[in-house]
Design an enzyme around this catalytic site. Structure first.
Site, PDB file in Angstrom:
ATOM      1  N   ASP A  43     -30.696 -14.231  -1.502  1.00 29.05           N
ATOM      2  CA  ASP A  43     -30.308 -14.698  -0.164  1.00 29.05           C
ATOM      3  C   ASP A  43     -31.427 -15.546   0.461  1.00 29.05           C
ATOM      4  OD1 ASP A  43     -27.941 -14.401   1.173  1.00 29.05           O
ATOM      5  OD2 ASP A  43     -28.351 -12.385   1.913  1.00 29.05           O
ATOM      6  N   GLN A  58     -25.218  -7.596   1.998  1.00 26.27           N
ATOM      7  CA  GLN A  58     -24.285  -8.334   2.857  1.00 26.27           C
ATOM      8  C   GLN A  58     -24.580  -8.042   4.332  1.00 26.27           C
ATOM      9  OE1 GLN A  58     -22.176 -10.562   1.657  1.00 26.27           O
ATOM     10  NE2 GLN A  58     -21.378 -11.086   3.674  1.00 26.27           N
ATOM     11  N   LYS A  83     -17.664 -12.759  -3.912  1.00 30.11           N
ATOM     12  CA  LYS A  83     -18.933 -12.920  -4.652  1.00 30.11           C
ATOM     13  C   LYS A  83     -18.832 -12.231  -6.011  1.00 30.11           C
ATOM     14  CE  LYS A  83     -21.673 -13.426  -0.483  1.00 30.11           C
ATOM     15  NZ  LYS A  83     -22.656 -12.977   0.481  1.00 30.11           N
TER      16      LYS A  83
HETATM   17  N1  LIG Z   1     -26.377 -11.543   3.108  1.00 28.99           N
HETATM   18  C1  LIG Z   1     -25.592 -12.510   3.620  1.00 28.99           C
HETATM   19  N2  LIG Z   1     -24.670 -12.182   4.533  1.00 28.99           N
HETATM   20  C2  LIG Z   1     -23.899 -13.175   5.059  1.00 28.99           C
HETATM   21  C3  LIG Z   1     -24.019 -14.517   4.610  1.00 28.99           C
HETATM   22  C4  LIG Z   1     -25.015 -14.815   3.658  1.00 28.99           C
HETATM   23  O1  LIG Z   1     -25.220 -15.988   3.248  1.00 28.99           O
HETATM   24  N3  LIG Z   1     -25.772 -13.779   3.178  1.00 28.99           N
HETATM   25  N4  LIG Z   1     -23.151 -15.498   5.075  1.00 28.99           N
HETATM   26  C5  LIG Z   1     -21.991 -15.129   5.859  1.00 28.99           C
HETATM   27  C6  LIG Z   1     -20.744 -14.791   5.093  1.00 28.99           C
HETATM   28  N5  LIG Z   1     -20.560 -15.405   3.782  1.00 28.99           N
HETATM   29  C7  LIG Z   1     -21.238 -14.932   2.740  1.00 28.99           C
HETATM   30  O2  LIG Z   1     -21.773 -13.869   2.740  1.00 28.99           O
HETATM   31  C8  LIG Z   1     -19.521 -16.368   3.564  1.00 28.99           C
HETATM   32  C9  LIG Z   1     -18.807 -16.903   4.600  1.00 28.99           C
HETATM   33  C10 LIG Z   1     -17.744 -17.772   4.349  1.00 28.99           C
HETATM   34  C11 LIG Z   1     -17.392 -18.120   3.062  1.00 28.99           C
HETATM   35  C12 LIG Z   1     -16.222 -18.991   2.763  1.00 28.99           C
HETATM   36  O3  LIG Z   1     -16.018 -19.358   1.637  1.00 28.99           O
HETATM   37  N6  LIG Z   1     -15.412 -19.321   3.757  1.00 28.99           N
HETATM   38  C13 LIG Z   1     -14.191 -20.050   3.552  1.00 28.99           C
HETATM   39  C14 LIG Z   1     -13.071 -19.399   4.345  1.00 28.99           C
HETATM   40  C15 LIG Z   1     -12.810 -18.001   3.911  1.00 28.99           C
HETATM   41  C16 LIG Z   1     -11.739 -17.323   4.736  1.00 28.99           C
HETATM   42  O4  LIG Z   1     -10.594 -17.764   4.661  1.00 28.99           O
HETATM   43  O5  LIG Z   1     -12.075 -16.349   5.433  1.00 28.99           O
HETATM   44  C17 LIG Z   1     -14.326 -21.487   4.020  1.00 28.99           C
HETATM   45  O6  LIG Z   1     -15.136 -21.752   4.933  1.00 28.99           O
HETATM   46  O7  LIG Z   1     -13.633 -22.325   3.474  1.00 28.99           O
HETATM   47  C18 LIG Z   1     -18.123 -17.596   2.030  1.00 28.99           C
HETATM   48  C19 LIG Z   1     -19.167 -16.735   2.281  1.00 28.99           C
HETATM   49  C20 LIG Z   1     -22.305 -13.909   6.723  1.00 28.99           C
HETATM   50  N7  LIG Z   1     -22.963 -12.886   5.997  1.00 28.99           N
END
Ligand SMILES: Nc1nc2c(c(=O)[nH]1)N[C@@H](CN(C=O)c1ccc(C(=O)N[C@@H](CCC(=O)O)C(=O)O)cc1)CN2
Length: 286
Positions: free
Chosen positions: A123, A100, A56
């Site tokens: 969020d 987060q 981020k």
């Molecule tokens: N306050 C928040 N916490 C969390 C959120 C949220 O939206 N707000 N969501 C999830 C985690 N998350 C962002 O925070 C998130 C998860 C996954 C990805 C992502 O790009 N994933 C990739 C793979 C990444 C990897 O290799 O590990 C994909 O799916 O292609 C981005 C953000 C929980 N917490």
């Protein structure tokens, strides 16, 4: 041989979205001398959360925003975290605040989310924003649901009248995405752990949103031929690989369009966070 589903490329759509945001941020800087500020707060050492926060921070810099990550130790008290949020709420240069998740167990997540200024809640989880969404009004919308809808619109020219089944009722994804589908005039069912005959419920859906957090739970024979499948699950397997909530290898043979994991909804989550930061900037500063 049956035709395979179209793969919805979340990475490409997210990159395009970020490029548009970068252009808008550059114009703001050039025309008004203003830069949107995104502040992300991480408490503790959860390895996945550390990766997401770093991502981020980096992507916010890439689109030209002021990007600050506040990394607090795992023994940070609830009072200390509330004090940090009060500081960010009061700072006019801060447009977006995100804490987060998950938070360490000794901290009450609801109390923390309630303490974020709803105008800076990028969020979209504050009760005011959740209430606005439930009422079909403009507010800040949670990032993963927003990203899921943008991907859905890539696959389907119109959602009106379609039957949508959301599997999962979390505040982060299931409930808000159901509200967005309703706003798009879908007929919406929210399925969950107590739903009877889940495969039959899923089978009637033109749109399936899988957000349960159980690896490969949704099987190919649950999917209606030609349906659009948005897989929100990001599950780490014992071998270290990522997989969704949908059995992709099976579902790709039946669906009309499907998001992969990785490379589907995940990248949209951070792109939509940047989009929300810009929205929050405009709502506060015009
Ligand atoms: N306050 C928040 N916490 C969390 C959120 C949220 O939206 N707000 N969501 C999830 C985690 N998350 C962002 O925070 C998130 C998860 C996954 C990805 C992502 O790009 N994933 C990739 C793979 C990444 C990897 O290799 O590990 C994909 O799916 O292609 C981005 C953000 C929980 N917490």
């Amino acid at each position: 041989m049956a035709q395979q589903a179209r793969i919805i490329d979340g990475k490409a759509v997210a990159a395009e979205l970020r490029a548009g945001i970068a252009r808008e941020v550059a114009a703001l800087k050039a025309e008004r001398g203003l830069v949107p500020g995104l502040h992300v707060v991480l408490v503790g050492e959860d390895p996945a959360s550390k990766v997401y926060v770093a991502s981020k921070e980096k992507l916010a810099v890439e689109v030209g925003m002021n990007s600050v990550a506040h990394r607090l130790p795992a023994d940070t008290t609830e009072a200390q975290l509330l004090a940090k949020l009060a500081e960010l709420n009061a700072d006019d240069s801060v447009d977006g605040i995100l804490v987060q998740l998950p938070l360490p167990k000794h901290i009450d997540t609801g109390r923390i989310i309630d303490a974020i200024d709803p105008a800076k809640d990028v969020d979209g989880l504050h009760p005011i924003n959740a209430g606005l969404l439930a009422g079909g009004k403009n507010g800040l919308v949670p990032c993963t649901p927003l990203g899921s809808m943008l991907l859905l619109k890539q696959a389907l020219p119109s959602l009106s009248g379609l039957e949508a089944v959301v599997i999962g009722r979390s505040e982060l994804v299931g409930r808000p995405v159901a509200q967005l589908l309703l706003q798009a005039d879908c007929t919406v069912t929210i399925a969950h752990s107590r739903t009877r005959d889940l495969p039959a419920v899923v089978k009637r859906a033109d749109i399936v949103i899988a957000a349960v957090g159980r690896p490969r739970m949704v099987k190919g024979d649950w999917i209606k031929p030609g349906a659009t499948v948005i897989d929100v699950g990001i599950n780490r397997l014992p071998d270290g690989k990522l997989t969704g909530d949908v059995d992709f290898a099976e579902a790709v043979e039946v669906a009309g369009a499907i998001t992969p994991v990785p490379g589907g909804v995940g990248p949209m989550t951070i792109a939509c966070l940047l989009k929300n930061t810009l929205t929050a900037f405009h709502a506060r500063r015009g």
